[in-house]
Design a protein around this motif. Sequence first.
Motif, PDB file in Angstrom:
ATOM      1  N   GLY A 155       0.825  -1.207   0.000  1.00 59.60           N
ATOM      2  CA  GLY A 155       0.000   0.000   0.000  1.00 59.60           C
ATOM      3  C   GLY A 155       0.855   1.252   0.000  1.00 59.60           C
ATOM      4  O   GLY A 155       0.570   2.226  -0.698  1.00 59.60           O
ATOM      5  N   THR A 156       1.943   1.215   0.789  1.00 59.79           N
ATOM      6  CA  THR A 156       2.860   2.356   0.834  1.00 59.79           C
ATOM      7  C   THR A 156       3.475   2.611  -0.537  1.00 59.79           C
ATOM      8  O   THR A 156       3.585   3.748  -0.992  1.00 59.79           O
ATOM      9  N   LEU A 157       3.877   1.506  -1.213  1.00 55.13           N
ATOM     10  CA  LEU A 157       4.482   1.650  -2.542  1.00 55.13           C
ATOM     11  C   LEU A 157       3.487   2.223  -3.542  1.00 55.13           C
ATOM     12  O   LEU A 157       3.842   3.070  -4.372  1.00 55.13           O
ATOM     13  N   ILE A 158       2.238   1.751  -3.481  1.00 58.41           N
ATOM     14  CA  ILE A 158       1.240   2.272  -4.424  1.00 58.41           C
ATOM     15  C   ILE A 158       1.033   3.766  -4.170  1.00 58.41           C
ATOM     16  O   ILE A 158       0.917   4.558  -5.112  1.00 58.41           O
ATOM     17  N   THR A 159       1.002   4.163  -2.885  1.00 55.34           N
ATOM     18  CA  THR A 159       0.886   5.589  -2.581  1.00 55.34           C
ATOM     19  C   THR A 159       2.061   6.353  -3.170  1.00 55.34           C
ATOM     20  O   THR A 159       1.900   7.425  -3.761  1.00 55.34           O
ATOM     21  N   ALA A 160       3.263   5.773  -3.022  1.00 53.73           N
ATOM     22  CA  ALA A 160       4.439   6.436  -3.570  1.00 53.73           C
ATOM     23  C   ALA A 160       4.346   6.535  -5.086  1.00 53.73           C
ATOM     24  O   ALA A 160       4.772   7.523  -5.692  1.00 53.73           O
ATOM     25  N   ALA A 161       3.752   5.492  -5.730  1.00 52.09           N
ATOM     26  CA  ALA A 161       3.610   5.523  -7.181  1.00 52.09           C
ATOM     27  C   ALA A 161       2.610   6.590  -7.600  1.00 52.09           C
ATOM     28  O   ALA A 161       2.717   7.149  -8.690  1.00 52.09           O
ATOM     29  N   ALA A 162       1.630   6.862  -6.713  1.00 54.95           N
ATOM     30  CA  ALA A 162       0.624   7.861  -7.049  1.00 54.95           C
ATOM     31  C   ALA A 162       1.138   9.281  -6.806  1.00 54.95           C
ATOM     32  O   ALA A 162       0.618  10.235  -7.360  1.00 54.95           O
ATOM     33  N   ALA A 163       2.178   9.407  -5.956  1.00 59.02           N
ATOM     34  CA  ALA A 163       2.687  10.741  -5.611  1.00 59.02           C
ATOM     35  C   ALA A 163       3.442  11.340  -6.797  1.00 59.02           C
ATOM     36  O   ALA A 163       3.971  10.615  -7.627  1.00 59.02           O
ATOM     37  N   PRO A 164       3.458  12.664  -6.883  1.00 54.95           N
ATOM     38  CA  PRO A 164       4.198  13.300  -7.968  1.00 54.95           C
ATOM     39  C   PRO A 164       5.690  12.994  -7.874  1.00 54.95           C
ATOM     40  O   PRO A 164       6.247  12.928  -6.781  1.00 54.95           O
ATOM     41  N   ASP A 205      -0.580  18.022  -1.467  1.00 57.43           N
ATOM     42  CA  ASP A 205      -0.816  17.682  -2.868  1.00 57.43           C
ATOM     43  C   ASP A 205      -1.917  16.656  -3.063  1.00 57.43           C
ATOM     44  O   ASP A 205      -2.122  16.166  -4.170  1.00 57.43           O
ATOM     45  N   ALA A 206      -2.608  16.301  -1.962  1.00 58.74           N
ATOM     46  CA  ALA A 206      -3.464  15.105  -1.985  1.00 58.74           C
ATOM     47  C   ALA A 206      -4.488  15.148  -3.110  1.00 58.74           C
ATOM     48  O   ALA A 206      -4.789  14.118  -3.702  1.00 58.74           O
ATOM     49  N   ALA A 207      -5.002  16.337  -3.416  1.00 58.08           N
ATOM     50  CA  ALA A 207      -6.057  16.413  -4.417  1.00 58.08           C
ATOM     51  C   ALA A 207      -5.555  15.995  -5.794  1.00 58.08           C
ATOM     52  O   ALA A 207      -6.336  15.628  -6.668  1.00 58.08           O
ATOM     53  N   ARG A 208      -4.223  16.031  -5.999  1.00 55.22           N
ATOM     54  CA  ARG A 208      -3.701  15.698  -7.324  1.00 55.22           C
ATOM     55  C   ARG A 208      -3.268  14.231  -7.457  1.00 55.22           C
ATOM     56  O   ARG A 208      -2.820  13.801  -8.497  1.00 55.22           O
ATOM     57  N   LEU A 209      -3.354  13.462  -6.370  1.00 50.65           N
ATOM     58  CA  LEU A 209      -2.972  12.057  -6.440  1.00 50.65           C
ATOM     59  C   LEU A 209      -4.017  11.283  -7.251  1.00 50.65           C
ATOM     60  O   LEU A 209      -5.200  11.625  -7.230  1.00 50.65           O
ATOM     61  N   ASP A 210      -3.562  10.231  -7.927  1.00 49.28           N
ATOM     62  CA  ASP A 210      -4.470   9.432  -8.749  1.00 49.28           C
ATOM     63  C   ASP A 210      -5.493   8.727  -7.851  1.00 49.28           C
ATOM     64  O   ASP A 210      -5.133   7.905  -7.011  1.00 49.28           O
ATOM     65  N   PRO A 211      -6.802   9.022  -8.007  1.00 45.91           N
ATOM     66  CA  PRO A 211      -7.785   8.440  -7.083  1.00 45.91           C
ATOM     67  C   PRO A 211      -7.873   6.921  -7.163  1.00 45.91           C
ATOM     68  O   PRO A 211      -8.072   6.261  -6.148  1.00 45.91           O
ATOM     69  N   ARG A 212      -7.723   6.350  -8.388  1.00 54.09           N
ATOM     70  CA  ARG A 212      -7.815   4.890  -8.501  1.00 54.09           C
ATOM     71  C   ARG A 212      -6.707   4.221  -7.699  1.00 54.09           C
ATOM     72  O   ARG A 212      -6.921   3.273  -6.953  1.00 54.09           O
ATOM     73  N   LEU A 213      -5.487   4.747  -7.854  1.00 60.00           N
ATOM     74  CA  LEU A 213      -4.359   4.166  -7.131  1.00 60.00           C
ATOM     75  C   LEU A 213      -4.531   4.326  -5.632  1.00 60.00           C
ATOM     76  O   LEU A 213      -4.254   3.412  -4.857  1.00 60.00           O
ATOM     77  N   MET A 214      -5.006   5.500  -5.214  1.00 60.48           N
ATOM     78  CA  MET A 214      -5.135   5.728  -3.777  1.00 60.48           C
ATOM     79  C   MET A 214      -6.200   4.817  -3.169  1.00 60.48           C
ATOM     80  O   MET A 214      -6.082   4.367  -2.036  1.00 60.48           O
ATOM     81  N   ARG A 215      -7.242   4.539  -3.964  1.00 55.86           N
ATOM     82  CA  ARG A 215      -8.272   3.632  -3.464  1.00 55.86           C
ATOM     83  C   ARG A 215      -7.686   2.232  -3.282  1.00 55.86           C
ATOM     84  O   ARG A 215      -7.893   1.576  -2.264  1.00 55.86           O
ATOM     85  N   ALA A 216      -6.911   1.777  -4.282  1.00 59.37           N
ATOM     86  CA  ALA A 216      -6.267   0.458  -4.183  1.00 59.37           C
ATOM     87  C   ALA A 216      -5.302   0.441  -3.001  1.00 59.37           C
ATOM     88  O   ALA A 216      -5.260  -0.520  -2.221  1.00 59.37           O
TER      89      ALA A 216
END
Lengths: 500, 213
Positions: free
Chosen positions: A177-186, A202-213
Amino acid sequence: MHDSTLVFAALILPALGAAAVPLLRRARGVLAVTCLVTLVDVLLAAVVSVSVLRKGPVAAAAGWLRVDALSATHLLLLSLVGGLSSLFAFVYFDDELQQGRLTLRQSRLFGSLWCGAFFAITLLLASNNLGVMWVGMEATTLFTAFLISVHISRESLEAMWKYVLICSVAIAFAFMGTLITAAAAPRTGAPSALFWTSLLADAARLDPRLMRAAFVFLLVGYGTKAGLAPMHNWLPDAHSQAPAPVSALFSGFMLNSALYCILRYLPVVESATGGEGGERGLLLALGLVSLLIGAGFILFQHDAKRLLAYCSVEHIGLICVGVGLGGAGTVAALVHALNHSLAKSLAFFSAGRLGQAFGGHDIARMSGAFRASHAWGAGLLFSLIALSGAAPFAAFLSELMILKAAFDARRGVLFATLLFGLGLAFLGLLRHAIRIAWARSDATPRRLPDRAIERLIVGATLCLLLVLGLGWPENLARAAVSAARIIDGGSAAALAGILP
Amino acid sequence: MMDGVVDRLMVLLILSDVALLGMSRLGAVIGLAALQGALLGGLALSASGETSRAVLLAAVGLSVRGLLFPWLLRRTARRAGVQRDLEPFVGYALSLLIGIVMLGASMALGARLPLGRAGVSNLVVPAALFTMFTGVFLIVARRKALTQCVGYLVLENGIYGFGAASVGEIPLLVELGALLDLFVAVLVMGVAVYRITAEFDHMDTQRLDALRG
């Protein structure tokens, strides 16, 4: 002293303690030094958190460490529960030394790992980086694994294996989960990309699909460590087999620290998905399942420490439900975490000490607990009553506030289910409490010495539980509200109207 | 050009997973997990460019996953005196069939999640997911504590590959911390297996059943 220096000191002191304790030559000295190091450490943590709650966040180490209101409230909880547990650990193991049940090697193992666990927990609470927080969580698992089997027996080894394997796999999921968050981060390439502060900005700009996963992985991973059903299987075994001070730290603080990790992610994920991802719904569902399963299993327990372990599943579930409701529910959940941890650690202390007197934790054997010790008998009786949510004690008030939040949110079914689960747990705990206090078993306990420090631990904790049951002090409510603001993001409730 | 190498590495990774599902000899299972560690070291190196930092991390990862872990696990196996995981919960033929289903699922999942980094072979994410699934499956379906331990290692291999493929630059401190944690985890599990064998004369986790209810 400067606050950021204090944060450093609170981190380094237990690490030094863990390294130094194995060098000592006398078992009693090991226990005393361990107790002293952790007490000073929790004192430092308490000073830092009070200052943070008064004056705002403190950062250290170029932003890698940061204590804000949410971590400060958890650090305060650690100070209380950890301090009490360390004091009790000295009493508990000192008795084992006198009975010839603890060797020098075992006391060194305990001291070193105990300090190590404090280091890891402080690291995870004070880190501003989601990777470092993960490292801290995994380190707590590893430090505490051998604490379960300080006394090697078949049961304790079995519990330890389940704990290590289930929790390691769970924490591996959390890493995913941490890695996916890192992948979603700019991708800025700067180390600050994984800082909470910059992620949240920056949270509003993170990919929502990735953050949900990512959130699903994090919830399963950290949720397992927090003891949420249906991933709670390791918990009753580990908590019942570990020595009592360790069980108290497990139930009183480790579960909360795992939940803390989820709470950290919640605002980030929610602002990435715009609150449409159903994260609160997931928390509500898991919390409700834990509450019901915990309450159900409480009814059928024969072992006092297993009973307390299932009771932890129930209360962690309730805390999750509170956070899932949001607003006033989050505030009540945070206060409830304090109430539960205090009562639960006192219950584990008492069960452990009485277990030493009766030679086992079987409820039937332990009945008539006052014969062994007045202080610990009262401790177990009243802490069980407090945990059941009965009126003059602290948990009653916070449970009422969570129920009120469910009612105000017009969640009728949820409200009814909560009421049912809490009622079930109340009946179960009360039945066991009455049996332990007034039934009589054939076992003749060893009479425990009546020492001032033991009476102090029981008395102080019970007084605190009573005071918190009469009303929330202004400072406490203010701290809970500022921590809840961090969890709930923009939608936080105001202080007015929350106070009971 | 680089993609060809990575593709080949990933095909090897998938093959090693399939082999893991069908093997009963502990020595071979440990060897395969080590081979995966080496493959992932290669992946990390080619995925993040040949900066000195990447070379250093790949070298550390490779020596820990490829040399240190297998040595630790083999030593535990020798001291515990086990060679095979006989009578697993799920038989070896069925395990292979389930493996094929898992491979299909990871291909489908890998194609749907927007995870791959630009310039990295699109076989990496499915292969990493398949390795993760294989690890979890080994933990659930095998009986010996040591095989479960290898399963945990395979799961970690998968996560590592996933990270290398989709995240890129993780701060050095975090990466080293994670590696240290993994190392200690394997160490702790090894010691736990050793203690269990010493106490019970076996390491059959199905017979660890005293604690219930």
